[in-house]
Design an enzyme around this catalytic site. Structure first.
Site, mmCIF file in Angstrom:
data_model
loop_
_atom_site.group_PDB
_atom_site.id
_atom_site.type_symbol
_atom_site.label_atom_id
_atom_site.label_comp_id
_atom_site.label_asym_id
_atom_site.label_seq_id
_atom_site.Cartn_x
_atom_site.Cartn_y
_atom_site.Cartn_z
ATOM 1 N N GLU A 1 14.893 -15.251 -0.454
ATOM 2 C CA GLU A 1 13.462 -15.567 -0.496
ATOM 3 C C GLU A 1 13.065 -16.497 0.649
ATOM 4 O O GLU A 1 12.746 -17.676 0.445
ATOM 5 C CB GLU A 1 13.089 -16.178 -1.850
ATOM 6 C CG GLU A 1 13.208 -15.190 -2.993
ATOM 7 C CD GLU A 1 12.610 -15.711 -4.303
ATOM 8 O OE1 GLU A 1 12.435 -16.926 -4.432
ATOM 9 O OE2 GLU A 1 12.317 -14.877 -5.176
ATOM 10 N N GLU B 1 15.408 -9.204 -8.176
ATOM 11 C CA GLU B 1 15.474 -10.222 -9.225
ATOM 12 C C GLU B 1 14.314 -10.032 -10.191
ATOM 13 O O GLU B 1 13.189 -9.769 -9.762
ATOM 14 C CB GLU B 1 15.283 -11.637 -8.649
ATOM 15 C CG GLU B 1 16.392 -12.184 -7.820
ATOM 16 C CD GLU B 1 16.050 -13.612 -7.346
ATOM 17 O OE1 GLU B 1 15.207 -14.285 -7.967
ATOM 18 O OE2 GLU B 1 16.610 -14.023 -6.333
HETATM 19 C C1 GAL Z 1 13.899 -16.968 -7.381
HETATM 20 C C2 GAL Z 1 15.158 -17.343 -6.621
HETATM 21 C C3 GAL Z 1 16.384 -17.403 -7.511
HETATM 22 C C4 GAL Z 1 16.075 -18.153 -8.775
HETATM 23 C C5 GAL Z 1 14.885 -17.504 -9.449
HETATM 24 C C6 GAL Z 1 14.508 -18.140 -10.756
HETATM 25 O O1 GAL Z 1 12.760 -17.403 -6.712
HETATM 26 O O2 GAL Z 1 15.398 -16.414 -5.590
HETATM 27 O O3 GAL Z 1 17.440 -18.000 -6.802
HETATM 28 O O4 GAL Z 1 15.790 -19.471 -8.464
HETATM 29 O O5 GAL Z 1 13.772 -17.581 -8.605
HETATM 30 O O6 GAL Z 1 13.386 -17.526 -11.327
#
Ligand code: GAL
Length: 677
Positions: free
Chosen positions: A156, A313
Site C-alpha cells: 500500500e 486484502e
Molecule cells: C492494510 C494493510 C495491512 C493491514 C490491513 C488492516 O491497509 O496493507 O498490512 O494493516 O490494512 O486492515
C-alpha cells in the site's frame, strides 16, 4: 497472450485463495500447524515477507534468510504458492537510527518517530539505497524458488507517508516542478502566483505547502499531491526494475487502495503492474457497505483494463482501525468475497492468515482467529475455500461492461483542496451516488480514467468531474459527437489541469457539449433542500443553469421551496453531434437519479444483467467456453430471477428461474451462454 493472472491461477491450481502470512510472529512449531490448516481450508497462495525487513536484515551489513528459506520450502512442500513481498514498507529500527533525516516530516514540521510502519521519506536517497539493495538481494535469492509465483512490491504505497514535507522532499519537489513546468514564468502562470503576491523569482523560493497563515496556493497544493504520488511511483518503478532485471518471468503487482485512499494516483500505479491487485475494507458505519465494495471492485477491473484482477486484502470480520470495529455478520464474508469474484477477481485473499497475539493489529480479524478452528470465522473460511474450488471453471472469464463511470484521482485531489464553494461536496459521495443508481439497476460498469478509450461503452457517467484537462475534455466530447450517451454530474468541467477556472462561463470544458451555461454555483447548507418539480428534494448543491441549446428534463420547483434557483433547470439534455449529453446540476434524490441513469442507459442500449427484485445483485462473467451469472441476495428473504442453466454452489435453477435464499450467493452456468451483461 495469456493473462499473467491466469498463468498464476494455473500455477496455484484455480482461484487464488489465502492471505498475508506473517510467520515471524510465531514460533516454528506453529508454522507446521499453519500449513496443515491452510491445506484444510483450501489455501493455495500466501503473501510472505511484507513486514520481514528487520528479520531478513537484522543489521545493516547482515542478511539472514533462514526464516524465509524455511517457510518458502515448507509452504512449497505443501503445495502452496507464494506472493513474495519486497519488505520495504517497514524499515527496521537500525535504519532510522542510522538515517534520522530519512524520517518523514509533517506539514507542521514535526519529524515523525520510529515505532510504526512506513517511517521513511519517499524521496530520501538513504531509503532508496537501502530498499534497492534489499530488493536486489531478495530477488537474487528467491528468483528460482518454485514457490514464488508473484512479486508483491512494497505494501500500500503511501498509506501512511504519502505527503512528506522535509527539506529533501522540498528539493525533490523543486526538481519535479522544473521538469514539469520548464520555467518559472510557466509555473507562475499555472499557479496564478500574482494572487497574494506569491510570484516566484527563484526555484529555491518554492517550498512544499507547509503549514502557513491562511489558504495555500491551490496550484502548489495540487502539484505537491502529484509530486508526492510520483515520488512513490518512482520508488515502485525502481523496485520493479530490479525485480524484472534479477528475477524475470515472475509477474509483479502492488496492492492498491482503490477508493479507500486518495493519496496516490491508482491509475498510474496500475499501469506499472503486470497484474492489478487491490485491497478493500468495509466501513462499519456504512449501512450499504456492499455497494461501496462493488464500486471498489469495478474500479479494480477498470484499472486492470477489464482483465482479471486480484483481491489482495480484505477482512474475515472486524478491522481494528475504525472508531467502532464491528464484526461481520454470519455469511457476510462469503457474500463479500464472492462479489469480488463476480466482478472479475480471480483471487481472494485476506489480511491476515493467523490473528496476531501482539502488536498493533492483534484486534484485527484473520482467517484463523485467536480462538482457533472452533470458531464461526474459521468455519466460514473453510467453506469459502471449498466454494472457490468449486468455481475453478470461472477463472479467466471476464466481466463485460457497457457503461463507464469516469473516476480520476486528479479531480479528487483538486476538488477537495481548500477554499471551495462548498466544503461539503466530496468526490466519493458523488461517485457513490451515481454508482448506486447503476448498482440498484444491475447495470455493470467499469470505473476508468477520463482519458480512457470510451468507444466500447454505450453510456458514460461523469460524476463531479471538477478538474478536466484539455485532452480529457476532448475525449469525452468526441465520445458524444460520435453517438455516445454522456451524463455529467454537478460541478464538473470547471477547472483546467492546474485548477484554474476555465473562462467564459461554467462549466468551461463542457459548456458546448452540454449546451448550457451556469450563471452561478449555489451550494446548499447542511440540512437545506430544494424541491424538484414532480416531487423529491435535492440537497448539497444547486446551480443556476441557463439553457442554450439543451432542453430541460427536470426543474426546481417554483419559489418559495424550490431552493436558490426556483423554476430553473435541474437536469438537462442536449443533442450534440450524433450523441446526447445530459447534465444534473444538483444532488438528486436517489429515485430521481436512478430514473436519470436508467434513461441514459436505455438511450444508449446498455442493459441490466437481469431485471431482478431490489437487493438482488447480479453480475455476469463470460468467456469463450461459457457464461456465469452471479447472484448475491442482500435481503432477508428468498429471491428468484429468470435464468437458464446449471446451478453451482448448490443453487436451484427450476422452471427458468434461479432461486437465491436470503443472504446467499449462487452461480448459474448459463445455457445458452451469454456474451453481453
Ligand atoms: C492494510 C494493510 C495491512 C493491514 C490491513 C488492516 O491497509 O496493507 O498490512 O494493516 O490494512 O486492515
Amino acid at each position: 497472450m495469456t493473462d499473467p493472472l491466469t498463468l498464476l491461477n494455473d500455477r496455484v491450481g484455480g482461484i487464488a485463495y489465502g492471505g498475508d502470512y506473517n510467520p515471524e510472529q510465531w514460533p516454528r512449531e506453529v508454522w507446521r500447524e499453519d500449513v496443515r490448516l491452510m491445506r484444510a481450508a483450501g489455501v493455495n497462495l500466501v503473501t510472505l515477507g511484507v513486514f520481514s525487513w528487520s528479520r531478513i536484515q537484522p543489521r545493516p551489513d547482515t542478511y539472514d534468510w533462514s526464516l524465509l528459506d524455511e517457510v518458502l520450502d515448507l509452504v512449497h512442500r505443501n503445495g502452496i504458492g507464494v506472493d513474495l513481498a519486497t519488505p520495504t514498507a517497514a524499515p527496521p529500527p537500525w535504519f532510522t537510527r542510522a538515517h534520522p533525516q530519512a524520517r518523514p516530516v509533517t506539514s507542521g514540521g514535526t519529524r515523525l518517530s520510529h515505532g510504526s510502519r512506513q517511517v521513511f521519506c519517499p524521496s530520501h536517497p538513504a531509503y532508496a539505497e537501502a530498499a534497492d539493495a534489499l530488493v536486489e538481494a531478495l530477488a537474487i535469492r528467491y528468483r528460482a524458488h518454485p514457490a514464488v509465483v508473484l512479486w508483491h512490491v512494497h505494501n500500500e504505497w503511501g498509506n501512511h507517508n504519502a505527503l512528506c514535507y522535509c527539506d529533501t522532499s522540498a528539493a525533490a519537489f523543486r526538481d519535479w516542478l522544473r521538469a514539469r513546468h520548464g520555467s518559472l514564468d510557466v509555473l507562475n502562470e499555472a499557479w496564478g502566483t500574482d494572487f497574494w503576491s506569491q510570484r516566484y523569482g527563484d526555484w529555491e523560493e518554492i517550498d512544499p505547502p507547509r503549514d502557513t497563515t491562511a489558504f495555500h496556493n491551490p496550484g502548489q497544493d495540487l502539484d505537491f499531491r502529484r509530486f508526492s504520488s510520483d515520488a512513490l511511483l518512482a520508488r515502485h518503478r525502481a523496485e520493479s526494475r530490479i525485480l524484472r532485471r534479477f528475477a524475470p518471468g515472475i509477474p509483479l503487482t502492488t496492492n492498491l487502495m482503490g477508493t479507500l485512499e486518495k493519496k496516490v494516483d491508482g491509475h498510474a500505479f496500475a499501469a506499472e503492474c503486470d497484474l492489478v491487485s487491490v485491497d478493500h475494507y468495509l466501513t462499519a458505519a456504512d449501512p450499504e457497505g456492499h455497494v461501496g465494495l462493488a464500486l471498489n471492485a469495478d474500479l479494480a477491473r477498470g484499472m486492470a483494463g477489464g482483465r482479471p484482477w486480484l483481491l489482495m486484502e480484505h477482512s474475515t470480520s472486524a478491522v481494528n482501525w475504525q472508531p467502532v470495529n464491528v464484526a461481520k455478520k454470519p455469511d457476510e464474508t462469503r457474500r463479500n468475497s464472492l462479489t469480488h469474484l463476480a466482478r472479475g477477481a480471480d483471487g481472494v485473499l485476506f489480511f491476515q492468515w493467523r490473528q496476531s497475539r501482539a502488536g498493533a493489529e492483534k484486534w484485527h480479524s484473520a482467517m484463523l482467529p485467536h480462538g482457533g478452528t472452533d470458531s464461526r470465522v474459521w468455519k466460514e473460511v473453510s467453506r469459502l475455500g471449498a466454494d472457490l474450488a468449486d468455481l475453478t471453471e470461472v477463472v479467466g472469464t471476464r466481466v463485460v461492461s457497457e457503461v463507464a463511470v469516469l473516476f480520476d484521482w486528479q479531480t479528487w485531489w483538486a476538488l477537495e483542496l481548500e477554499a471551495r464553494p462548498s466544503g461539503e461536496v466530496r468526490y466519493l459521495e458523488a461517485v457513490r451516488d451515481w454508482y448506486e443508481a447503476l448498482w440498484s439497476l444491475n447495470i455493470t460498469c467499469d470505473l476508468v480514467p477520463p482519458g480512457a478509450d470510451l468507444t466500447p461503452y454505450r453510456a458514460v457517467l461523469a460524476p463531479n468531474l471538477y478538474l478536466l484537462s484539455d485532452e480529457d475534455a476532448k475525449n469525452v466530447t468526441r465520445y458524444v459527437e460520435r453517438g455516445g450517451q454522456l451524463a455529467v454530474g454537478y460541478f464538473s468541467g470547471v477547472v483546467d489541469h492546474h485548477d484554474r477556472v476555465r473562462p467564459g462561463g461554467h462549466p468551461g470544458a463542457l459548456r458546448d457539449v452540454l449546451g448550457l451555461r451556469v450563471d452561478e454555483y449555489l451550494p446548499l447548507r447542511a440540512g437545506e433542500a430544494a424541491r424538484l418539480d414532480g416531487g423529491g428534494h435535492a440537497v448539497r448543491w444547486a446551480e443556476r443553469i441557463e439553457p442554450r441549446e439543451c432542453e430541460t428534463v427536470l426543474s426546481f420547483a417554483d419559489a418559495p421551496d424550490g431552493g436558490p434557483a426556483p423554476g430553473a433547470p435541474a437536469v438537462t439534455r442536449n443533442r450534440y453531434g450524433r450523441g446526447t449529453a445530459w447534465y444534473a446540476g444538483t444532488r438528486l434524490p436517489r429515485e430521481k437519479l436512478r430514473d436519470l441513469v436508467r434513461s441514459v442507459c436505455e438511450q444508449g442500449g446498455a442493459a441490466p444483467v437481469v431485471d431482478g427484485p431490489p437487493g438482488l445483485e447480479a453480475v455476469r462473467r463470460s468467456g469463450p467456453d461459457g457464461s456465469y451469472l452471479f447472484l448475491v441476495n442482500h435481503t432477508d428473504s428468498t429471491r428468484s430471477v429468470p435464468a437458464d442453466g446449471t446451478g453451482l454452489l448448490g443453487a436451484t435453477v427450476r422452471d427458468g428461474r434461479a432461486v437465491v435464499p436470503a443472504g446467499a450467493v449462487v452461480v448459474v452456468r448459463e445455457h445458452p451462454a451469454k456474451r453481453r451483461p
